[in-house]
Design a protein around this motif. Sequence first.
Motif, PDB file in Angstrom:
ATOM      1  N   GLY A  13       1.205  -1.221  -0.259  1.00 40.10           N
ATOM      2  CA  GLY A  13      -0.168   0.447   0.008  1.00 40.10           C
ATOM      3  C   GLY A  13       0.709   0.931  -0.321  1.00 40.10           C
ATOM      4  O   GLY A  13       0.630   2.364   0.406  1.00 40.10           O
ATOM      5  N   MET A  14       1.704   1.401  -0.294  1.00 44.62           N
ATOM      6  CA  MET A  14       3.008   2.624  -0.760  1.00 44.62           C
ATOM      7  C   MET A  14       3.577   2.869  -1.933  1.00 44.62           C
ATOM      8  O   MET A  14       3.361   1.649  -2.339  1.00 44.62           O
ATOM      9  N   VAL A  15       3.634   4.072  -2.138  1.00 46.38           N
ATOM     10  CA  VAL A  15       4.786   4.357  -3.341  1.00 46.38           C
ATOM     11  C   VAL A  15       5.592   5.303  -2.746  1.00 46.38           C
ATOM     12  O   VAL A  15       6.236   5.807  -1.825  1.00 46.38           O
ATOM     13  N   VAL A  16       6.506   5.650  -3.077  1.00 48.52           N
ATOM     14  CA  VAL A  16       7.618   6.548  -3.433  1.00 48.52           C
ATOM     15  C   VAL A  16       7.748   7.169  -4.197  1.00 48.52           C
ATOM     16  O   VAL A  16       7.508   7.033  -5.486  1.00 48.52           O
ATOM     17  N   HIS A  17       7.236   8.288  -4.235  1.00 49.84           N
ATOM     18  CA  HIS A  17       7.859   9.611  -4.716  1.00 49.84           C
ATOM     19  C   HIS A  17       8.794  10.905  -4.633  1.00 49.84           C
ATOM     20  O   HIS A  17       8.721  10.685  -3.407  1.00 49.84           O
ATOM     21  N   ALA A  18       8.935  12.184  -4.911  1.00 51.22           N
ATOM     22  CA  ALA A  18       9.494  13.155  -5.003  1.00 51.22           C
ATOM     23  C   ALA A  18       8.437  14.105  -4.561  1.00 51.22           C
ATOM     24  O   ALA A  18       7.349  14.274  -5.305  1.00 51.22           O
ATOM     25  N   PRO A  19       7.531  14.152  -3.320  1.00 52.90           N
ATOM     26  CA  PRO A  19       6.665  15.608  -4.213  1.00 52.90           C
ATOM     27  C   PRO A  19       5.958  16.645  -3.802  1.00 52.90           C
ATOM     28  O   PRO A  19       6.253  17.222  -4.512  1.00 52.90           O
ATOM     29  N   HIS A  20       7.329  17.676  -4.027  1.00 46.13           N
ATOM     30  CA  HIS A  20       7.599  18.747  -3.866  1.00 46.13           C
ATOM     31  C   HIS A  20       8.167  19.849  -3.431  1.00 46.13           C
ATOM     32  O   HIS A  20       9.384  19.128  -3.121  1.00 46.13           O
ATOM     33  N   THR A  21       8.814  21.142  -3.961  1.00 42.84           N
ATOM     34  CA  THR A  21       9.613  21.878  -3.530  1.00 42.84           C
ATOM     35  C   THR A  21      10.126  22.374  -1.667  1.00 42.84           C
ATOM     36  O   THR A  21       9.206  22.000  -1.447  1.00 42.84           O
TER      37      THR A  21
END
Length: 345
Positions: free
Chosen positions: A317-325
């Motif tokens: 149920g997880m993702v890896v991501h680059a959120p925001h500045t």
Amino acid sequence: MASHRRPKQPSRARVSVLTAAAATAVALSAQVAAHAAPQPSKADVKAQIDQLQQEQEQAAEKYNGAKERADQLRKQSDQLQDQVARSQDQMTQLKSGLSEVAGEQYRTGGIDPSVQLMLSSDPSGYLQKASSVQQASNSQAEALKGLLDQQRRLDQQKSEAAAVLASLDSTTKDLNQAKADVNQKLKAAQDLMNSLSAADRAALRAQQQQDDRASRGADRPDIGQLPQASGYAGVAVAKAMSKQGSPYQWGSTGPSTFDCSGLMVWAYGQAGVSLPRTSQEQGNVGTRVPSLDQAQPGDLVIYGPDRHHVGMYIGNGMVVHAPHTGDVVKVMKADAMPINTIRRV
């Protein structure tokens, strides 16, 4: 002996005027204070900053798309310019060959009328004229036909090159506007943060960090406990997870900084798979996964009605991501944001 005069008392009319003026001033001050912009609360500022960060990411994805298009057009323009140059050289060689024929004929007694026609300012009518007066030999006719074919190709290539350059100019304007939009959103968010007191800024940052921790669970998941993916999806997951803690940087595809779609491009690129540059385009790759409970590690999870964000499913149920500045590559719950679509590469 000094005389003690009683001070002159203001008239009742004057007292009334002064009292009325004072009352008016107090009333006006109260009205100004009432209409003055209230100091924004931490909650208000946080909500506005969150919105600006989302808008900034939307603008960043527009920038990514425009940049990809501009890069493609620039490459296409370079190729067309090379073709035009080669075609121009071939035209020059063909005309040079005809000129040598004309020179030789002049030295031996005069230029054949057919060659004169071929070197005229209107060679397109040569074949018709030559046919009517029966002045052209087969070899001369073939030579001029090649010249005319080459001229048509050259004209077509020049036309295509001009169209591509016009598209590149328009796309460059879109690119610059998207970049300006990103910077505007970033500045607006910073201005909002600066509008708070130092204590409130520190409290807001602490709250954001707490929210971030809550969004990805109490502890960072152990990669050894996650389901293992095979093939290129497994490589992509491992590469993306290895970049946890890397700073977000809009417009970046690594290897040390990333934006959301850039992380997907880089991770899958390490597995030998080429992905489109933007989250919107990534929302159309591969095959659609019907629901989150059917997702597998390596699947792309696209967020928002406009598909402005993307993460990579890693399991559990997880993702890896680059959120925001201002944030870094990290893991979050896959359903922490509204899911638009899930794609299996």
